[in-house]
Design a protein around this motif. Structure first.
Motif, short mmCIF file in Angstrom:
data_model
loop_
_atom_site.label_atom_id
_atom_site.label_comp_id
_atom_site.label_asym_id
_atom_site.label_seq_id
_atom_site.Cartn_x
_atom_site.Cartn_y
_atom_site.Cartn_z
N GLY A 196 103.31 11.02 98.53
CA GLY A 196 104.17 9.63 98.55
C GLY A 196 103.69 8.63 99.96
O GLY A 196 102.06 9.10 100.54
N ARG A 220 104.26 8.81 95.20
CA ARG A 220 106.03 8.12 95.17
C ARG A 220 106.24 7.22 96.97
O ARG A 220 106.00 7.65 97.67
CB ARG A 220 106.99 9.54 95.32
N LEU A 255 111.84 11.17 100.57
CA LEU A 255 110.79 11.59 100.41
C LEU A 255 111.15 12.54 100.04
O LEU A 255 110.48 12.93 98.77
CB LEU A 255 109.40 11.56 101.67
#
Length: 273
Positions: A196, A220, A255
């Motif tokens: 992430g 991400r 997240l």
């Protein structure tokens, strides 16, 4: 800046063993700390550099602030507060009230100016405007020291409430130099080794593609709020999640949610040939 050695996270931590890139580097960063407490391995890399500005309008605003000529002074960041910090104690003694967009800025003002903040928002300009009072007849104006790149959300919203507003540029933000970006972090990002990445400002979203390239599909991207998310998408960055509020805990939750999905929530769908 790679993370320092920390104790091993608990297996039950929601981000256990996840690798996260935080696109800012601050001493004792609250977001980095929250991510590490959640079990993540965090690398912090500053994609932007902020520079104080000096100008005749800013000097004049400082003098008027120290003379108590403003009803309110409103800050959206500690960098804005830094630009007039030495005028705040006298302004406060003369009746000027102080507003901050979020708790972090309010704490900075208390720590560095020695004065308390009268009104603190929930972390965004829009949230502060929701609780900002309307002016009384004959009220003095509002001062907003701000980034030269700031949108007109705050001054426009305050004018809509009936305030006379003076917005003065106090600092600006530019992308970091490519040579100043840690080569290992940049290489790991391009290779998709981060689960992430966290963007905490629109300026970071602008700087990411030219400095590091677009995030790989396996990384991400989470943003701290809607303006940053909108800027990221305009830059071609797929945003997996937006934090529900501009706080470290909300970023962790965003997240966790994003990493639970198999793909980016807004990545283009694949079509059969």
């Amino acid at each position: 800046m790679s993370e320092p050695l920390v104790s091993a996270p608990l297996v039950s931590a929601p981000l256990c063993e996840r690798r996260i890139l935080l696109t800012r580097a601050k001493h004792d960063d609250a977001i980095a700390r929250a991510l590490r407490l959640a079990g993540a391995h965090v690398d912090a890399l500053a994609l932007t550099v902020s520079t104080p500005l000096e100008s005749a309008p800013l000097d004049a605003a400082r003098a008027r602030l120290a003379d108590g000529e403003y009803a309110w002074v409103v800050f959206s960041s500690w960098r804005a507060a830094r630009s007039v910090v030495f005028s705040l104690p006298r302004a406060r003694s003369l009746g000027t009230r102080i507003a901050a967009v979020g708790e972090a800025t309010a704490r900075w003002i208390s720590d560095h100016a020695g004065v308390s903040v009268d009104l603190t928002g929930a972390g965004s300009a829009a949230a502060l405007l929701e609780c900002f009072p309307a002016p009384v007849s004959g009220a003095r104006p509002v001062l907003i020291p701000r980034s030269a790149l700031a949108p007109d959300t705050l001054p426009g919203g305050l004018r809509a409430l009936g305030w006379s507003v003076e917005a003065v540029d106090a600092y600006t933000t530019a992308p970091a130099a490519a040579d100043d970006c840690d080569a290992d972090i940049a290489g790991n990002f391009r290779a998709g080794r981060y689960d992430g990445a966290v963007l905490t400002a629109s300026s970071q979203a602008h700087a990411l593609p030219p400095l590091l390239g677009l995030p790989p599909p396996s990384t991400r991207v989470v943003t701290i709020g809607a303006p940053t998310a909108a800027t990221a998408r305009r830059q071609g960055i797929a945003v997996a999640a937006q934090a529900s509020s501009p706080t470290p805990d909300a970023i962790v939750r965003a997240l966790v949610d994003a990493l639970a999905r198999p793909t980016h929530s807004d990545a283009p769908e694949k079509r059969d040939s």
